[in-house]
Design a protein around this motif. Structure first.
Motif, PDB file in Angstrom:
ATOM      1  N   LEU A  50      -6.132   4.669   4.071  1.00  0.00           N
ATOM      2  CA  LEU A  50      -6.992   3.542   4.431  1.00  0.00           C
ATOM      3  C   LEU A  50      -7.745   3.931   5.692  1.00  0.00           C
ATOM      4  O   LEU A  50      -7.149   4.046   6.764  1.00  0.00           O
ATOM      5  N   VAL A 105      -9.401   4.500   0.416  1.00  0.00           N
ATOM      6  CA  VAL A 105     -10.285   3.355   0.612  1.00  0.00           C
ATOM      7  C   VAL A 105     -11.108   3.638   1.856  1.00  0.00           C
ATOM      8  O   VAL A 105     -10.567   3.827   2.939  1.00  0.00           O
ATOM      9  N   VAL A 152       0.865  -1.181   0.000  1.00  0.00           N
ATOM     10  CA  VAL A 152       0.000   0.000   0.000  1.00  0.00           C
ATOM     11  C   VAL A 152       0.896   1.224   0.000  1.00  0.00           C
ATOM     12  O   VAL A 152       1.766   1.362   0.866  1.00  0.00           O
ATOM     13  N   THR A 158      -4.605   7.050  -3.320  1.00  0.00           N
ATOM     14  CA  THR A 158      -5.888   6.351  -3.371  1.00  0.00           C
ATOM     15  C   THR A 158      -6.520   6.399  -1.991  1.00  0.00           C
ATOM     16  O   THR A 158      -5.835   6.332  -0.983  1.00  0.00           O
ATOM     17  N   VAL A 166      -2.252  -1.355  -3.522  1.00  0.00           N
ATOM     18  CA  VAL A 166      -3.048  -0.133  -3.545  1.00  0.00           C
ATOM     19  C   VAL A 166      -2.117   1.004  -3.927  1.00  0.00           C
ATOM     20  O   VAL A 166      -1.104   1.236  -3.269  1.00  0.00           O
ATOM     21  N   GLN A 173      -5.537  -5.456  -7.509  1.00  0.00           N
ATOM     22  CA  GLN A 173      -4.675  -4.333  -7.872  1.00  0.00           C
ATOM     23  C   GLN A 173      -5.541  -3.091  -8.006  1.00  0.00           C
ATOM     24  O   GLN A 173      -6.469  -3.068  -8.804  1.00  0.00           O
ATOM     25  N   VAL A 174      -5.224  -2.082  -7.201  1.00  0.00           N
ATOM     26  CA  VAL A 174      -5.946  -0.810  -7.234  1.00  0.00           C
ATOM     27  C   VAL A 174      -4.968   0.251  -7.713  1.00  0.00           C
ATOM     28  O   VAL A 174      -3.876   0.390  -7.164  1.00  0.00           O
ATOM     29  N   ALA A 181      -1.451   6.648   0.119  1.00  0.00           N
ATOM     30  CA  ALA A 181      -2.826   6.141   0.106  1.00  0.00           C
ATOM     31  C   ALA A 181      -3.430   6.327   1.491  1.00  0.00           C
ATOM     32  O   ALA A 181      -2.725   6.333   2.495  1.00  0.00           O
ATOM     33  N   VAL A 211      -6.969  -4.754   3.786  1.00  0.00           N
ATOM     34  CA  VAL A 211      -6.289  -5.043   2.533  1.00  0.00           C
ATOM     35  C   VAL A 211      -5.615  -6.385   2.746  1.00  0.00           C
ATOM     36  O   VAL A 211      -4.700  -6.519   3.551  1.00  0.00           O
ATOM     37  N   ILE A 241     -10.533  -5.170   0.637  1.00  0.00           N
ATOM     38  CA  ILE A 241      -9.805  -5.426  -0.604  1.00  0.00           C
ATOM     39  C   ILE A 241      -9.242  -6.839  -0.478  1.00  0.00           C
ATOM     40  O   ILE A 241      -8.370  -7.101   0.332  1.00  0.00           O
TER      41      ILE A 241
END
Length: 151
Positions: A40, A58, A34, A56, A52, A69-70, A38, A46, A64
């Motif tokens: 979370l 989440v 990650v 990004t 990730v 794959q993000v 990002a 995850v 996840i």
């Protein structure tokens, strides 16, 4: 202060370890990658071997699954489940309470409304955006008087 490593017992009785992500406190399984940028949210999971991307988000309570794959700059809403091996592109927006099936592909730039469902192996493509300067010009209408004068 919250613990940095959490352990849970799965359905088979095996102990599974997660560490807390530094940005938001979500739980990250061993072998998952990650990005530091990002976010979370709390109680986000995850699973191992998922990825990730940078910038990004989440949402709270999302899950996840393994080998997902993000991409980068993607927003995944609250309480979203992303199935095993799914691929989510860059700049994707997935609304809260959505379900993404195993092996599904969400292409770059796609948008899914809240409570959306993508079946196992499904594919979602991005809708092309219309640019303001790409609007086609309408032909001027011809009035009845102009028609009569032309005749």
């Amino acid at each position: 202060m919250t613990r940095q490593v959490e352990s849970f017992e799965d359905d088979s009785g095996a102990v599974v370890y997660y560490h807390r992500h530094g940005n938001g406190g979500g739980l990250v399984g061993r072998g998952a990658v990650v990005a530091d940028s990002a976010r979370l949210e709390p109680m986000t999971y995850v699973e191992p071997h998922a990825r990730v991307g940078a910038c990004t988000r989440v949402g709270h309570g999302s899950w996840i699954d393994r080998q997902v794959q993000v991409g980068e700059r993607t927003i995944i809403g609250d309480a979203v489940k992303v199935g095993h091996g799914a691929i989510i592109g860059n700049r994707v927006h997935i609304g809260s309470h959505s379900r993404i099936g195993a092996g599904a592909v969400i292409e770059h730039g796609a948008r899914l409304a809240a409570d959306s469902t993508v079946p196992d192996g499904g594919r979602v493509t991005a809708q092309p955006r219309r640019r303001a300067d790409a609007v086609t010009e309408k032909r001027p209408s011809v009035s009845k008087r102009q028609k009569n004068l032309a005749a």
